[in-house]
Design an enzyme around this catalytic site. Structure first.
Site, PDB file in Angstrom:
ATOM      1  N   ASP A  63      50.235  29.340  45.483  1.00 10.89           N
ATOM      2  CA  ASP A  63      49.081  29.380  46.363  1.00 10.89           C
ATOM      3  C   ASP A  63      48.513  30.802  46.319  1.00 10.89           C
ATOM      4  OD1 ASP A  63      47.315  28.673  48.528  1.00 10.89           O
ATOM      5  OD2 ASP A  63      48.692  29.688  49.884  1.00 10.89           O
ATOM      6  N   ASP A  72      45.862  32.377  49.066  1.00  5.49           N
ATOM      7  CA  ASP A  72      45.676  33.023  50.369  1.00  5.49           C
ATOM      8  C   ASP A  72      46.994  33.131  51.127  1.00  5.49           C
ATOM      9  OD1 ASP A  72      42.454  33.048  51.078  1.00  5.49           O
ATOM     10  OD2 ASP A  72      43.040  31.501  49.635  1.00  5.49           O
TER      11      ASP A  72
END
Length: 329
Positions: free
Chosen positions: A120, A122
Site C-alpha cells: 500500500d 498512503d
C-alpha cells in the site's frame, strides 16, 4: 497492531498450511484442527526480533529465555532466535512491548524469502494520506481526515467514503496535487531500502493504492517499484471535478491484483508478501504468504502475520532472514 498491546497471534489457521507441511491421515482416521495445531507447534520455529537501536546481549538473552536455543545475528539491530517448538505468542508479544521491538515468528518449513512484494502507499510507503493533504489545502482537512480514519478502521464502506471525501475537493486546482507532492509527502523509513533490496534479489515489487495515480506514479518511481496501480481523479480543464473515475480500486481489487501476479509469475501464495495499514488492505494481507501490518489500524493488525510498529520498513527484509550487509541502500 496499532500498538504492541493489540498484537494478535498469526491470522493464518494452522489447518490452512497443514497440507503442505504435514503427512496426510491414512484410511478413515481424521486429523482435527487441534491435532494439526499441536503438531505444528512442535516443529522448529524461528523468532526474528528487530530493534530501533543496536541489540544488546541482555536483550537477546531475555528472548532466548522463552525457550530459544541458538541465535543468528542478522544485523546490529536484528537477530533470528531458533526454538525447538513454537514460542508462546503472547509471551513474545509482551517482551517485545517492554523492549519496543518488532518481531515475527516463522515455522522453519515456511518459504522465508519472498519473490513478490505488494505494498500500500498512503501511511505505509509514505507517511501521509494524500487525500487528507489535498483536503487541508482545500480548507476541509479536519472533516476529510475524520472520514479517512473511520474508513481505514473498517467502520465505513471504502468506496462510499472515498467518494464523499473527493467530493469535498471539487474546484481545487490540479496544481494542488503538485504542491502536495513537492512539499508534503515523505517516504517512510526504510521504504527505498526495502524496495531496492527486493528488486536486487529478483523479486517483483508492486505499489497498489486506493489513492490517486498522480501521486502513486511518482512515489513508485522514487522507490523503484516495478509496477503500480491506483485510482484516477476526474479533471476538467485545470481543476478537480470532485469525482473519481470508475472502476474504483479498493480492498477486493488489491487482492485481485496480488492473485493475478501470483498466476502470471508462476508463484505460490507462500512466496508473496503484502504490506498495508488500513481495512482496504485486508484482502491482500490475508491472501499473501507473509502479511505485514505497518503502524496499522487494529482490524488490519489482527489479520496480519506480523507487524512493524517500532522500526522501519527494512524490518520486512529481516523477517525474510536477509542480513543487513545484503541490504541495498
Amino acid at each position: 497492531m496499532a500498538s504492541a498491546l493489540t498484537i494478535s497471534p498469526p491470522r493464518r489457521a494452522a489447518s490452512e498450511s497443514a497440507a503442505a507441511d504435514l503427512p496426510l491421515a491414512v484410511g478413515p482416521a481424521m486429523t482435527s484442527a487441534s491435532d494439526i495445531h499441536n503438531r505444528l507447534s512442535r516443529m522448529p520455529h524461528i523468532l526474528t526480533i528487530v530493534s530501533p537501536r543496536d541489540l544488546t546481549t541482555p536483550q537477546i538473552a531475555a528472548f532466548t529465555q522463552l525457550g530459544g536455543h541458538s541465535v543468528y545475528e542478522l544485523g546490529p539491530d536484528a537477530a533470528d532466535i531458533r526454538f525447538a517448538e513454537a514460542p508462546v505468542w503472547d509471551e513474545v508479544a509482551q517482551l517485545a512491548t517492554e523492549h519496543g521491538f518488532d518481531f515475527a515468528i516463522h515455522d522453519e518449513a515456511d518459504v522465508r524469502e519472498k519473490k513478490f512484494l505488494q505494498a500500500d502507499m498512503d501511511s505505509t510507503i509514505i507517511e501521509q494520506e494524500c487525500l487528507d493533504e489535498l483536503a487541508d489545502l482545500a480548507g476541509v482537512g479536519a472533516e476529510v481526515a475524520a472520514v479517512t480514519e473511520r474508513a481505514m478502521r473498517g467502520e465505513l464502506d471504502f468506496e462510499a467514503a472515498l467518494n464523499e471525501r473527493v467530493a469535498r475537493l471539487e474546484g481545487l486546482p490540479v496544481t494542488a496535487c503538485e504542491d502536495v507532492l513537492r512539499e508534503r509527502l515523505t517516504l517512510s523509513p526504510g521504504a527505498r531500502t526495502l524496495i531496492a533490496s527486493m528488486n536486487a534479489r529478483g523479486a517483483k515489487t508492486v505499489l497498489v493504492s486506493g489513492g490517486f495515480e498522480i501521486f502513486v506514479r511518482e512515489i513508485a518511481r522514487l522507490c523503484g517499484f516495478q509496477a503500480h496501480h491506483a485510482n484516477l481523479l476526474e479533471i476538467s480543464g485545470d481543476r478537480l471535478t470532485g469525482r473519481v473515475l470508475r472502476p474504483i480500486l479498493g480492498r477486493e481489487a488489491k487482492a485481485d491484483i496480488l492473485n493475478r501476479e501470483v498466476t502470471a509469475l508462476g508463484l505460490s501464495h507462500a512466496e508473496t508478501m503484502a504490506l498495508g495499514d488500513g481495512a482496504n488492505d485486508l484482502g491482500m494481507i490475508e491472501a499473501s504468504g507473509l502479511g505485514i501490518a505497518y503502524k496499522a489500524k487494529p482490524v488490519t493488525a489482527a489479520a496480519a502475520d506480523a507487524a512493524i510498529n517500532h522500526t522501519g520498513l527494512h524490518a520486512a527484509l529481516y523477517f525474510q532472514g536477509i542480513r543487513a550487509e545484503e541490504f541495498i541502500a
